[in-house]
Design a protein around this motif. Structure first.
Motif, PDB file in Angstrom:
ATOM      1  N   ILE A 280      19.581   1.493  20.538  1.00 27.76           N
ATOM      2  CA  ILE A 280      18.335   2.047  20.051  1.00 27.76           C
ATOM      3  C   ILE A 280      17.194   1.612  20.961  1.00 27.76           C
ATOM      4  CG2 ILE A 280      16.850   2.226  18.015  1.00 27.76           C
ATOM      5  CD1 ILE A 280      19.317   1.433  16.368  1.00 27.76           C
TER       6      ILE A 280
ATOM      7  N   ALA B 113      22.564  12.113  18.203  1.00 30.76           N
ATOM      8  CA  ALA B 113      21.951  12.889  17.120  1.00 30.76           C
ATOM      9  C   ALA B 113      21.904  12.065  15.835  1.00 30.76           C
ATOM     10  CB  ALA B 113      22.724  14.185  16.895  1.00 30.76           C
ATOM     11  N   LEU B 114      22.952  11.272  15.601  1.00 30.13           N
ATOM     12  CA  LEU B 114      22.965  10.452  14.389  1.00 30.13           C
ATOM     13  C   LEU B 114      21.920   9.342  14.470  1.00 30.13           C
ATOM     14  CD1 LEU B 114      26.784  10.271  13.743  1.00 30.13           C
ATOM     15  CD2 LEU B 114      25.081  11.500  12.425  1.00 30.13           C
TER      16      LEU B 114
ATOM     17  N   GLU C 175      19.242   9.502  16.001  1.00 29.08           N
ATOM     18  CA  GLU C 175      17.937  10.152  15.843  1.00 29.08           C
ATOM     19  C   GLU C 175      17.613  10.486  14.396  1.00 29.08           C
ATOM     20  OE1 GLU C 175      18.476  12.118  20.143  1.00 29.08           O
ATOM     21  OE2 GLU C 175      17.980  13.498  18.516  1.00 29.08           O
ATOM     22  N   THR C 176      18.614  10.470  13.526  1.00 31.01           N
ATOM     23  CA  THR C 176      18.275  10.658  12.114  1.00 31.01           C
ATOM     24  C   THR C 176      18.388   9.336  11.366  1.00 31.01           C
ATOM     25  OG1 THR C 176      20.520  11.428  11.748  1.00 31.01           O
ATOM     26  CG2 THR C 176      18.820  13.097  11.890  1.00 31.01           C
ATOM     27  N   GLY C 177      18.170   8.242  12.085  1.00 31.78           N
ATOM     28  CA  GLY C 177      17.999   6.958  11.428  1.00 31.78           C
ATOM     29  C   GLY C 177      19.281   6.219  11.123  1.00 31.78           C
ATOM     30  N   SER C 178      20.404   6.724  11.612  1.00 29.62           N
ATOM     31  CA  SER C 178      21.657   6.035  11.337  1.00 29.62           C
ATOM     32  C   SER C 178      21.722   4.731  12.136  1.00 29.62           C
ATOM     33  CB  SER C 178      22.810   6.963  11.692  1.00 29.62           C
ATOM     34  OG  SER C 178      23.845   6.255  12.303  1.00 29.62           O
ATOM     35  N   GLY C 179      22.452   3.759  11.627  1.00 27.21           N
ATOM     36  CA  GLY C 179      22.623   2.500  12.351  1.00 27.21           C
ATOM     37  C   GLY C 179      23.678   2.666  13.424  1.00 27.21           C
TER      38      GLY C 179
ATOM     39  N   ARG D  90      13.686   3.397  12.317  1.00 26.55           N
ATOM     40  CA  ARG D  90      14.872   3.914  11.608  1.00 26.55           C
ATOM     41  C   ARG D  90      14.478   4.575  10.309  1.00 26.55           C
ATOM     42  NH1 ARG D  90      20.197   0.591  10.508  1.00 26.55           N
ATOM     43  NH2 ARG D  90      20.461   2.389   9.174  1.00 26.55           N
TER      44      ARG D  90
ATOM     45  N   ARG E 246      12.885   7.863  11.064  1.00 25.96           N
ATOM     46  CA  ARG E 246      13.863   8.842  11.528  1.00 25.96           C
ATOM     47  C   ARG E 246      14.742   9.368  10.403  1.00 25.96           C
ATOM     48  NH1 ARG E 246      16.265   6.539  17.171  1.00 25.96           N
ATOM     49  NH2 ARG E 246      14.871   7.691  18.531  1.00 25.96           N
ATOM     50  N   SER E 247      15.002   8.513   9.411  1.00 25.91           N
ATOM     51  CA  SER E 247      15.848   8.999   8.322  1.00 25.91           C
ATOM     52  C   SER E 247      15.109  10.059   7.494  1.00 25.91           C
ATOM     53  CB  SER E 247      16.310   7.831   7.454  1.00 25.91           C
ATOM     54  OG  SER E 247      15.214   7.290   6.755  1.00 25.91           O
TER      55      SER E 247
ATOM     56  N   ILE F 109      13.467  12.488   9.026  1.00 26.24           N
ATOM     57  CA  ILE F 109      13.372  13.658   9.899  1.00 26.24           C
ATOM     58  C   ILE F 109      14.767  14.224  10.113  1.00 26.24           C
ATOM     59  CG2 ILE F 109      12.695  14.492  12.176  1.00 26.24           C
ATOM     60  CD1 ILE F 109      10.764  12.119  12.343  1.00 26.24           C
TER      61      ILE F 109
ATOM     62  N   GLY G 235      21.403   7.609   7.557  1.00 29.24           N
ATOM     63  CA  GLY G 235      20.173   6.838   7.687  1.00 29.24           C
ATOM     64  C   GLY G 235      19.737   6.213   6.367  1.00 29.24           C
TER      65      GLY G 235
END
Ligand SMILES: Nc1ncnc2c1ncn2[C@@H]1O[C@H](COP(=O)(O)OP(=O)(O)OP(=O)(O)O)[C@@H](O)[C@H]1O
Ligand SMILES: [Mg+2]
Lengths: 263, 272
Positions: A92, A171-172, A174-178, B76, B79-80, B82, B107
């Motif tokens: 990240i 992509a994951l 970018e959607t806040g995944s760890g 994070r 981003r979760s 979006i 997320g």
């Protein structure tokens, strides 16, 4: 243009390599070498097939397989966390400096160096070291393989992960995944067959390596081979070589099977 | 304003300036279509909004925060909220559809739940509902590499619907889907945005879809905003000018000519 330069560069690099190693195919066909080789090879037949020897070989084979398998498993345990740490696409911190990002970046370099250190020392050296530490026997082989191959697997795993399609994991992220979730949802399904087949290949190498380490007393087929070579009994050597061949065939079959399962 | 761009530029590593000093704001619950010729910078703009790219210059504010000043945890969390439907769905070929859809919530889920869901899907019903809205409920347990391009694209949309983000970004979400279905999918996205009062920013190739469904249209060309207007105020001449470099015709679904549409009927956006 840079591509052409690269090719020229590689050729220039290759030439001294051949010179330096005194590579000269003609030597192989000189009368003297032909004779010595021929004499040794002629003692290879017939194969040694006495029940007692076969029992010994079977035991050593099992031991070799056990060393290779346990060593590779150890290497896997060592390599997996390291690979995840140094895989840049899972990072990240790569996309934005800010508070808390410096640490991740600072950590990656020492891990890279640790992996380099582990694999820069040949397994035979580790084996000699561990034979002194834990005594003669298979345990030394397992440790030596675990450490050297841990370094190799860690590096190659991260390269495999980065050379495959990294967009799913990105992509994951970018959607806040760890990082863990991104790995298991985005990279694992993409790279699994390649990871498996490389690991099986390494296991095959480990079989060979454990044989070589047997020469320094780390157990298995190698130790057996060393005895046979020292007694100049070609029949025994060729029986053991045949077993090697079977082991490689086995490794191939396992690899093919696993590839089919994971495809 | 929930999205605020101030003189944002983006330069790719090779030195190409894909976005040039763009300023615009998008308010809560607004639905915006981005149109423009190929290479105009639509994807780049959306990726900026998705925090996948960092502006080279200018300032960006998303949902009340500057993503590039946040710490790790803050980024994070932002981003979760979006969700992005990508032009080419970034889904591993061997993954099952249900897993691909559930990945939308990674997320929000704790790690143990994400990993447990790989062994047994955590919310089969939820994933099934989203797929049903995309009209592919029967593909729930199919592998993604056994889907058609259009079906895979709809899995990507279902994932974002399942994520329930505060900002829905979609990059040509129906480029591989036939016109009638495209209309229903864009409709579904709009319904979702209206029902939950969240923002929807969609880049679209087919101008008629954009004009029909969105109350606000941003025309982009050469990395700059050419116009930013409600559909009723966009003239055919403006559209022709926007696409002048690409072809003689304004791109629509099936290349149906825009002119044959009675003005004021198709161009009145629903839900505005
Ligand atoms: N990674 C990259 N590096 C350098 N230049 C890029 C990169 N990605 C895109 N570009 C350039 O930036 C410009 C805008 O690209 P972008 O993908 O945003 O266009 P687009 O409007 O989405 O086009 P399309 O309708 O074809 O998807 C293009 O000219 C493209 O060549
Ligand atoms: Mg694009």
């Amino acid at each position: 243009m840079p591509r052409l330069a690269l090719v020229v560069f590689l050729l220039v690099l290759l030439w001294p390599g051949f010179r330096l190693t005194e590579f000269d195919p003609a030597v192989l066909f000189e009368a003297h070498s032909r004779e010595t080789m021929g004499k040794f090879v002629s003692t290879f037949f017939p194969l040694e097939t006495s029940a007692e020897f076969l029992r010994l070989v079977a035991r050593s084979t099992l031991e070799t397989l056990a060393i290779a398998t346990a060593g590779t498993a150890l290497a896997l345990l060592l390599a997996a966390p390291f690979a995840l740490m140094i895989t840049r696409t899972l990072s990240i911190s790569r996309i934005g400096p800010g508070p808390g990002y410096v640490l991740g970046r600072a950590l990656r370099l020492p891990v890279r160096f640790a992996l380099m250190f582990l694999r820069s020392i040949p397994e035979i050296v580790w084996a000699l070291l561990f034979v002194r530490a834990v005594g003669l026997g298979p345990a030394a082989g397992v440790l030596a393989i675990g450490i050297t191959y841990g370094g190799m697997l860690g590096k190659v795993y991260s390269e495999i992960l980065e050379s495959n399609d990294t967009r799913p994991a990105a992509a994951l992220l970018e959607t806040g995944s760890g990082r863990m979730a991104a790995f298991f949802y985005g990279m694992w399904p993409v790279a699994l067959p390649e990871l498996v087949s490389y690991t099986v290949y390494r296991w095959e190498c480990a079989v060979r390596a454990s044989v070589i380490m047997g020469f320094v007393g780390a157990g298995g087929l190698g130790q057996q081979m060393e005895l046979s070579l020292r007694m100049l009994s070609g029949g025994e050597v060729s029986t053991i070589l045949l077993v090697f061949l079977l082991l490689v065939v086995l490794a191939d079959a396992v690899s093919a099977f696993l590839r089919k399962v994971t495809a | 304003m929930s999205i605020m761009l101030e003189r944002v530029s983006l330069e790719y590593p090779n030195g190409f300036r894909a976005i040039r000093e763009v300023s615009c704001g998008i308010g809560r619950g607004e639905r915006v279509a981005i149109i423009g010729p190929s290479g105009a910078g639509k994807t780049t703009l959306l990726r900026l909004l998705a925090t996948a790219l960092r502006p080279t210059t200018g300032s960006l504010n998303l949902l009340g925060a500057d993503p590039w000043r946040l710490d790790r945890a803050g980024l994070r969390r932002l981003r979760s909220c979006i969700g992005m439907v990508h032009q080419v769905p970034p889904i591993p070929p061997r993954q099952r559809v249900v897993t691909a859809v559930l990945a939308g919530r990674l997320g929000q889920w704790p790690v143990w739940k994400s990993l447990a869901s790989l062994i047994y899907p955590a919310d089969i019903r939820g994933a099934g509902q989203m797929l049903a809205r995309m009209e592919i409920a029967d593909k729930l347990f199919e592998r993604c590499d056994r889907l058609s391009g259009g079906q895979l694209q709809r899995v990507g949309v279902a994932r974002v619907l399942y994520q329930q983000p505060d900002l829905i970004l979609t990059d040509e979400p129906v480029s591989a889907v036939d016109p009638a279905l495209s209309d229903r999918i864009i409709g579904e996205l709009n319904r979702e945005a209206v029902a939950r009062g969240v923002m929807l920013v969609a880049s679209l190739h087919a101008v008629d879809l954009a004009l029909h469904w969105f109350p606000r249209i941003i025309g982009v060309r050469g990395g700059e905003i050419v116009f930013d207007l409600p559909p009723v105020r966009i003239s055919d001449a403006m559209l022709r000018e926007l696409y002048a470099s690409e072809s003689a015709q304004v791109p629509t679904q099936d290349n149906r000519p825009l002119e044959t549409v009675p003005p004021g009927v198709r161009r009145r956006p629903m839900y505005s």
